[in-house]
Scaffold this active site. Structure first.
Site, PDB file in Angstrom:
ATOM      1  CG  ASN A   8      -1.687   1.202   1.475  1.00 21.23           C
ATOM      2  OD1 ASN A   8      -1.707   2.091   0.621  1.00 21.23           O
ATOM      3  ND2 ASN A   8      -2.357   1.278   2.614  1.00 21.23           N
ATOM      4  CE  LYS A  10      -0.286   3.189   4.719  1.00 15.77           C
ATOM      5  NZ  LYS A  10      -0.217   3.303   6.167  1.00 15.77           N
ATOM      6  CG  HIS A  97      -5.972   1.465   5.236  1.00 15.67           C
ATOM      7  ND1 HIS A  97      -5.539   2.468   6.071  1.00 15.67           N
ATOM      8  CD2 HIS A  97      -4.926   0.614   5.082  1.00 15.67           C
ATOM      9  CE1 HIS A  97      -4.268   2.230   6.396  1.00 15.67           C
ATOM     10  NE2 HIS A  97      -3.882   1.117   5.812  1.00 15.67           N
ATOM     11  CD  GLU A  99      -2.990   5.323   6.915  1.00 11.90           C
ATOM     12  OE1 GLU A  99      -3.009   5.396   5.670  1.00 11.90           O
ATOM     13  OE2 GLU A  99      -1.984   4.955   7.557  1.00 11.90           O
ATOM     14  CD  GLU A 169      -3.418  -2.918   7.477  1.00  6.21           C
ATOM     15  OE1 GLU A 169      -2.280  -3.066   7.008  1.00  6.21           O
ATOM     16  OE2 GLU A 169      -4.083  -1.895   7.298  1.00  6.21           O
ATOM     17  N   GLY A 175       1.914   2.006  11.130  1.00  3.44           N
ATOM     18  CA  GLY A 175       2.725   3.215  11.120  1.00  3.44           C
ATOM     19  C   GLY A 175       3.477   3.488  12.409  1.00  3.44           C
ATOM     20  CB  SER A 215       4.951  -1.839  11.995  1.00  8.69           C
ATOM     21  OG  SER A 215       4.453  -0.555  12.313  1.00  8.69           O
ATOM     22  N   GLY A 236       2.836  -1.195   4.331  1.00 13.08           N
ATOM     23  CA  GLY A 236       2.789   0.241   4.046  1.00 13.08           C
ATOM     24  C   GLY A 236       4.164   0.773   3.702  1.00 13.08           C
TER      25      GLY A 236
HETATM   26  P1  PGA Z   1       2.749   0.348   7.734  1.00 13.47           P
HETATM   27  O1  PGA Z   1       1.285   0.504   7.083  1.00 13.47           O
HETATM   28  O2  PGA Z   1       3.340  -0.911   7.153  1.00 13.47           O
HETATM   29  O3  PGA Z   1       3.475   1.573   7.320  1.00 13.47           O
HETATM   30  O4  PGA Z   1       2.552   0.236   9.203  1.00 13.47           O
HETATM   31  C1  PGA Z   1       0.466  -0.618   6.898  1.00 13.47           C
HETATM   32  C2  PGA Z   1      -0.842  -0.215   6.294  1.00 13.47           C
HETATM   33  O5  PGA Z   1      -1.315   0.899   6.566  1.00 13.47           O
HETATM   34  O6  PGA Z   1      -1.464  -0.977   5.520  1.00 13.47           O
END
Ligand code: PGA
Length: 255
Positions: A8, A10, A97, A99, A169, A175, A215, A236
């Site tokens: 992803n 982003k 997701h 976010e 997740e 993040g 992460s 991510g």
């Molecule tokens: P991250 O994000 O690997 O940066 O923690 C994962 C995601 O939001 O799918």
């Protein structure tokens, strides 16, 4: 089951130069890998999707998007139809997701609409679920996950369910560089499989991939994916570094 390593990207790759650099470096890293049992998927920002689909056509890499709208066409200023995504070479769409839930008020019901239309349009939805730090502390993880699955998958028939992908997740791990222990991930995987078995059938539930996200790095891939028996990862930040992302894919593919 086949494994899924989904990136992803982003809201990154701000210029054409940056995008082209990413694609060149990804393609050159990809030549060093051979995946026997995995699908590698990249979900770039919408403006880059068609280009990504063109570059990776005929390769081992598939392309998806981070969001879609829940109508096929019409007066929905600013939105993108899943059918457009499909017609421009996309094959996957992330829904729900954390976010999107946090910044855009995406609820289980909205995610459900998106999942349904993504399936109708021939995309594979990647449905993200997971508990917050607070919910975890209050021991509400199972309750939250159960509700997210039941509401998010409402009305999705058996005949379509085997095209679903679930990404667990935990929000406190997205993040943050904090990752859960293997047994914590495994407990949730078992719960998700149980709920899917009840919604559909045990046989069908076995065919729905359950990924881990939050992460993920090469050094934690075994702990959060291989050891707890997950069917892949949603990555991510590390997906912005082709070498690291493909390192994760290799660890999972070879496991
Ligand atoms: P991250 O994000 O690997 O940066 O923690 C994962 C995601 O939001 O799918």
């Amino acid at each position: 089951m086949e494994k899924y390593i989904i990136g992803n990207l982003k809201m990154n790759l701000l210029t054409q130069a940056e995008r082209n650099h990413y694609l060149a470096s990804f393609s050159s890293e990809l030549k060093k890998s051979k995946f026997s049992n995995s699908r590698v998927v990249l979900c770039p920002p919408m403006v880059h999707m068609e280009k990504f689909a063109g570059v990776f056509r005929g390769s081992e890499v598939q392309v998806g998007v981070q969001n879609v709208y829940f109508e096929e066409r019409g007066s929905f200023t600013g939105e993108v139809s899943p059918l457009m995504v499909k017609n421009f070479g996309g094959e996957y769409a992330i829904a729900g997701h954390s976010e999107r839930r946090r910044y855009f008020g995406e609820t289980n019901e909205v995610a459900n609409e998106k999942i349904k239309i993504a399936l109708k349009s021939g995309l594979r939805p990647v449905y993200c679920i997971g508990e917050t730090e607070d919910e975890r502390r209050k021991d509400l993880t199972f309750e939250v996950i159960s509700r997210q699955i039941e509401e998010g998958l409402l009305g999705i028939a058996n005949t379509q369910a085997d095209r679903l992908i679930i990404a667990y997740e935990p929000i406190w791990a997205v993040g943050t560089d904090v990752v859960p222990e293997s047994n914590e991930v495994m407990e949730v995987r078992i719960l998700i499989r149980k709920i899917l078995s009840e919604l559909y059938s045990p046989e069908l539930a076995e065919r729905i991939p359950i990924l881990y996200g939050g992460s993920v790095k090469a050094k934690s891939a075994a702990q959060v994916c291989v050891d707890p028996g997950m069917d892949g990862v949603l990555v991510g930040r590390e997906s912005l570094i082709p070498m690291e992302f493909l390192k994760i894919a290799n660890i999972i593919d070879k496991s």
